[in-house]
Each structure stands twice: as C-alpha cells, then as structure tokens.
Design a protein around this motif. Structure first.
Motif, PDB file in Angstrom:
ATOM      1  N   ILE A 195       0.854  -1.195   0.000  1.00  0.00           N
ATOM      2  CA  ILE A 195       0.000   0.000   0.000  1.00  0.00           C
ATOM      3  C   ILE A 195       0.888   1.243   0.000  1.00  0.00           C
ATOM      4  CG2 ILE A 195      -1.825   1.248   1.217  1.00  0.00           C
ATOM      5  CD1 ILE A 195      -2.463  -1.464   2.646  1.00  0.00           C
ATOM      6  N   THR A 196       0.753   2.081  -1.010  1.00  0.00           N
ATOM      7  CA  THR A 196       1.581   3.285  -1.084  1.00  0.00           C
ATOM      8  C   THR A 196       1.023   4.379  -0.178  1.00  0.00           C
ATOM      9  OG1 THR A 196       0.342   4.298  -2.899  1.00  0.00           O
ATOM     10  CG2 THR A 196       2.088   2.734  -3.499  1.00  0.00           C
ATOM     11  N   LYS A 197       1.891   5.333   0.171  1.00  0.00           N
ATOM     12  CA  LYS A 197       1.425   6.466   0.977  1.00  0.00           C
ATOM     13  C   LYS A 197       0.358   7.253   0.222  1.00  0.00           C
ATOM     14  CE  LYS A 197       2.832  10.529   3.622  1.00  0.00           C
ATOM     15  NZ  LYS A 197       1.810  11.444   3.060  1.00  0.00           N
ATOM     16  N   LYS A 198       0.520   7.375  -1.085  1.00  0.00           N
ATOM     17  CA  LYS A 198      -0.479   8.094  -1.872  1.00  0.00           C
ATOM     18  C   LYS A 198      -1.840   7.424  -1.758  1.00  0.00           C
ATOM     19  CE  LYS A 198      -1.362   9.844  -6.546  1.00  0.00           C
ATOM     20  NZ  LYS A 198      -0.837   9.943  -7.937  1.00  0.00           N
ATOM     21  N   GLN A 199      -1.879   6.119  -1.818  1.00  0.00           N
ATOM     22  CA  GLN A 199      -3.142   5.393  -1.660  1.00  0.00           C
ATOM     23  C   GLN A 199      -3.692   5.563  -0.246  1.00  0.00           C
ATOM     24  OE1 GLN A 199      -1.482   1.625  -2.875  1.00  0.00           O
ATOM     25  NE2 GLN A 199      -2.574   1.658  -4.831  1.00  0.00           N
ATOM     26  N   PHE A 200      -2.794   5.528   0.734  1.00  0.00           N
ATOM     27  CA  PHE A 200      -3.211   5.677   2.134  1.00  0.00           C
ATOM     28  C   PHE A 200      -3.783   7.072   2.370  1.00  0.00           C
ATOM     29  CE2 PHE A 200      -2.030   4.589   6.734  1.00  0.00           C
ATOM     30  CZ  PHE A 200      -2.891   3.504   6.774  1.00  0.00           C
ATOM     31  N   ASP A 201      -3.138   8.071   1.767  1.00  0.00           N
ATOM     32  CA  ASP A 201      -3.649   9.449   1.870  1.00  0.00           C
ATOM     33  C   ASP A 201      -5.030   9.558   1.220  1.00  0.00           C
ATOM     34  OD1 ASP A 201      -1.310  10.210   3.111  1.00  0.00           O
ATOM     35  OD2 ASP A 201      -0.443  11.155   1.326  1.00  0.00           O
ATOM     36  N   THR A 202      -5.187   8.927   0.069  1.00  0.00           N
ATOM     37  CA  THR A 202      -6.464   8.966  -0.651  1.00  0.00           C
ATOM     38  C   THR A 202      -7.592   8.381   0.191  1.00  0.00           C
ATOM     39  OG1 THR A 202      -5.358   8.823  -2.794  1.00  0.00           O
ATOM     40  CG2 THR A 202      -7.679   8.164  -2.726  1.00  0.00           C
ATOM     41  N   ALA A 203      -7.259   7.361   0.972  1.00  0.00           N
ATOM     42  CA  ALA A 203      -8.263   6.737   1.844  1.00  0.00           C
ATOM     43  C   ALA A 203      -8.581   7.596   3.061  1.00  0.00           C
ATOM     44  CB  ALA A 203      -7.780   5.364   2.284  1.00  0.00           C
ATOM     45  N   GLY A 204      -7.819   8.650   3.259  1.00  0.00           N
ATOM     46  CA  GLY A 204      -8.136   9.589   4.340  1.00  0.00           C
ATOM     47  C   GLY A 204      -7.375   9.377   5.631  1.00  0.00           C
ATOM     48  N   PHE A 205      -6.350   8.533   5.623  1.00  0.00           N
ATOM     49  CA  PHE A 205      -5.576   8.310   6.843  1.00  0.00           C
ATOM     50  C   PHE A 205      -4.619   9.469   7.085  1.00  0.00           C
ATOM     51  CE2 PHE A 205      -6.894   4.057   5.607  1.00  0.00           C
ATOM     52  CZ  PHE A 205      -7.223   3.466   6.828  1.00  0.00           C
ATOM     53  N   LYS A 206      -4.495   9.854   8.366  1.00  0.00           N
ATOM     54  CA  LYS A 206      -3.608  10.943   8.764  1.00  0.00           C
ATOM     55  C   LYS A 206      -2.823  10.528   9.999  1.00  0.00           C
ATOM     56  CE  LYS A 206      -6.350  14.790   6.917  1.00  0.00           C
ATOM     57  NZ  LYS A 206      -7.205  13.924   6.089  1.00  0.00           N
ATOM     58  N   TYR A 207      -1.609  11.078  10.110  1.00  0.00           N
ATOM     59  CA  TYR A 207      -0.784  10.772  11.281  1.00  0.00           C
ATOM     60  C   TYR A 207      -1.556  11.073  12.554  1.00  0.00           C
ATOM     61  CZ  TYR A 207       3.245  10.420   8.147  1.00  0.00           C
ATOM     62  OH  TYR A 207       4.118  10.052   7.150  1.00  0.00           O
ATOM     63  N   GLY A 208      -1.466  10.169  13.521  1.00  0.00           N
ATOM     64  CA  GLY A 208      -2.181  10.296  14.775  1.00  0.00           C
ATOM     65  C   GLY A 208      -3.469   9.496  14.821  1.00  0.00           C
ATOM     66  N   ASP A 209      -3.935   9.010  13.642  1.00  0.00           N
ATOM     67  CA  ASP A 209      -5.170   8.218  13.607  1.00  0.00           C
ATOM     68  C   ASP A 209      -5.001   6.897  14.353  1.00  0.00           C
ATOM     69  OD1 ASP A 209      -6.501  10.076  12.096  1.00  0.00           O
ATOM     70  OD2 ASP A 209      -6.305   8.995  10.190  1.00  0.00           O
ATOM     71  N   LYS A 210      -6.105   6.449  14.943  1.00  0.00           N
ATOM     72  CA  LYS A 210      -6.178   5.091  15.471  1.00  0.00           C
ATOM     73  C   LYS A 210      -6.770   4.195  14.386  1.00  0.00           C
ATOM     74  CE  LYS A 210      -6.581   6.114  20.418  1.00  0.00           C
ATOM     75  NZ  LYS A 210      -7.411   5.917  21.646  1.00  0.00           N
ATOM     76  N   ILE A 211      -6.196   3.008  14.253  1.00  0.00           N
ATOM     77  CA  ILE A 211      -6.555   2.110  13.161  1.00  0.00           C
ATOM     78  C   ILE A 211      -6.829   0.711  13.709  1.00  0.00           C
ATOM     79  CG2 ILE A 211      -5.686   0.985  11.056  1.00  0.00           C
ATOM     80  CD1 ILE A 211      -3.890   3.439  10.643  1.00  0.00           C
TER      81      ILE A 211
END
Length: 280
Positions: A195-211
């Motif tokens: 999973i690329t960072k670009k894809q992760f960003d597109t999904a709306g994930f941001k630093y500090g999120d709980k997953i």
C-alpha cells in the motif's frame, strides 16, 4: 551502461560461489565496478529476490546492470533474460518471476533472451547448475562494461511472456485500505505492505489516527488489534505497535524496538493480507 554491476543471489557467503561470480566479472573487464546487493535471499525465494531488486534499483544511477540469481529451475527450460527497465537500468536473471515487482512498480521497456551460444563463459558448456556464474555474471559484465549492447544480448520477446508471480491488489475506500505484506525488514521484523502512501492518503488516513488492523494468512486471523498511525517509531511507547511510512514511501507495520514478524510469526506474499480501518 555505466560500468556498474550489482550481484544478488540466494547463495550466501559461506563458500566460493559469490567470489566466483565476481571473478568472472573481472575476467570480462578488470575495471568493472562490482557490488553486492545481497546474497542472503532465503533459498529458492523468488518473491523476495523480486522485491529486493525493486527496493534497490531506483537508487542507483541510470544504466546500472543488476544480476539476480534466485534460480530453483537452473538447468531446466526456463529462459535466461535481460530486461531494460523504464528507468534505464538492466536486470539479468531467469524469467521465473524475479521481475514481478519491477514490472508492477517501475515498468519494463523491453526484454531479450540471452543467446548462450555467444554469451557464456568459455569452457563452461558441461556445467549445468551454475548459470549465475557461467551465464548471468558473464553476460551482465559484458553488458555493464559496454562490450556488448542490449540489442546484442539476444532475441527480443514480447512483454506478455514475462513470468510474473501472483500479487494482491490494493483496495482503497474512505477510511479503509487493504493489501498484502510484500516483504519484511528482516533485521528488525517490520512488515512492508504493498500500500503506497499516496493510496493511504487517498483513503483519508492521517498521522495520529487510530486504526483497527487485521492480518490474515488464508482463512486464519494472525493479528487483530487497534494501533496508531505515526510518523516514526519514537512517537509510540517501547513495545507498542504502529503503522508508519517506510523508506520506499509505502505503509509499514512495526513494534517500537521490537520484532513484529517474530512476535506474531508473520510471513510474506500474496496470501498474507492486511486490512486497515480508520477508527472515527
């Protein structure tokens, strides 16, 4: 070609196999610069050989030649090839899946089958189990040193004839990402996903999120828990698990100062899947 050649194999350094390959390169041209990518690929693990090429190739100058020998089919009818990548480097290897990650993430411009009647170490015709020395290192050194051109390697074949290993598609939705665990950061046991960072960003994930993270192997759930997405390991407590962006700008999973792969006996490949759901 730029006179730079890198060797990769699953031979290890416990005997003279790698030194023999290096020696053949120097027989071709004493001035060629020979470096080791790694010789610690697990025996017969074509998947990892494929990934380590992807991990390394784009950080070397255009025109560098790579020789990759993870070749459980040595001596069989499998093809010996040289590919020219879309970033201008060359890879000498068996056509056995070794080019999978280069094909997926960098791209292959052209591929040619090595003509062994012209590009084989003199006197090696009766040796059928060390093509890494007799064919790949020899051809790679001729190519890297400019003694032959790419077009002189042999016959061009269709790109659809490249043998590729099964990979897992990345799925991206709002607050959700899934993919596969492609490889381990072996020394520290971190997991590197596709999973690329670009894809992760597109999904709306941001630093500090709980997953909420789930790792499965086939039908078996290997790990399921809530983790944090952070910029670096020190943003969580020692022993805590986190998602982060690795050196290839892709999503990784780690334990701060721990070994996630060992702790949960995690492997790699398309059958090792990961799902990440953002907790709102």
């Amino acid at each position: 070609m730029n006179n730079l050649l890198l060797l990769q194999s699953d031979f290890g350094l416990v005997d003279g196999a790698v030194a023999a390959m290096q020696g053949v390169c120097k027989l071709v041209d004493r001035d060629i610069e020979v470096y080791n990518l790694t010789h610690d690929i697990p025996p017969f693990n074509i998947w990892e050989g494929s990934y380590r090429l992807f991990q390394t190739l784009k950080f070397w100058p255009v025109g560098t030649t790579f020789v990759s020998v993870v070749d459980p089919g040595v001596g069989s009818s499998r093809q010996s090839v040289v590919c020219k990548t879309k970033c201008g480097s060359y890879i000498v290897s068996p056509n056995n899946g070794t080019l999978t990650h280069i094909n997926d993430f960098i791209g292959i411009e052209e591929i040619r089958v090595i003509d062994e009647t012209k590009h084989r170490l003199s006197g090696s015709d009766e040796s059928h189990t060390f093509h890494g020395r007799d064919v790949y290192a020899y051809t790679g050194a001729k190519l890297a040193s400019g003694k032959i051109s790419f077009e002189q390697v042999g016959e061009k074949i269709d790109l659809k004839d490249i043998v590729l290993i099964k990979t897992e598609n990345v799925i991206i939705e709002d607050g959700f990402a899934s993919g596969a665990i492609d490889v381990l950061d072996n020394r520290f046991g971190s997991l590197w996903t596709n999973i690329t960072k670009k894809q992760f960003d597109t999904a709306g994930f941001k630093y500090g999120d709980k997953i909420h993270m789930t790792i499965t192997n086939g039908e078996r759930i290997v790990f399921q828990n809530i983790i944090r997405y952070e910029i670096s390991f020190s943003n969580v407590a020692i022993g805590e698990t986190l998602a982060y962006i690795n050196s290839l700008v892709m999503v990784g999973i780690a334990i701060n100062q721990g070994n996630f792969a060992d702790a949960y006996r995690v492997g790699t490949g398309a059958d090792w899947k990961i799902e990440l759901k953002k907790i709102l």
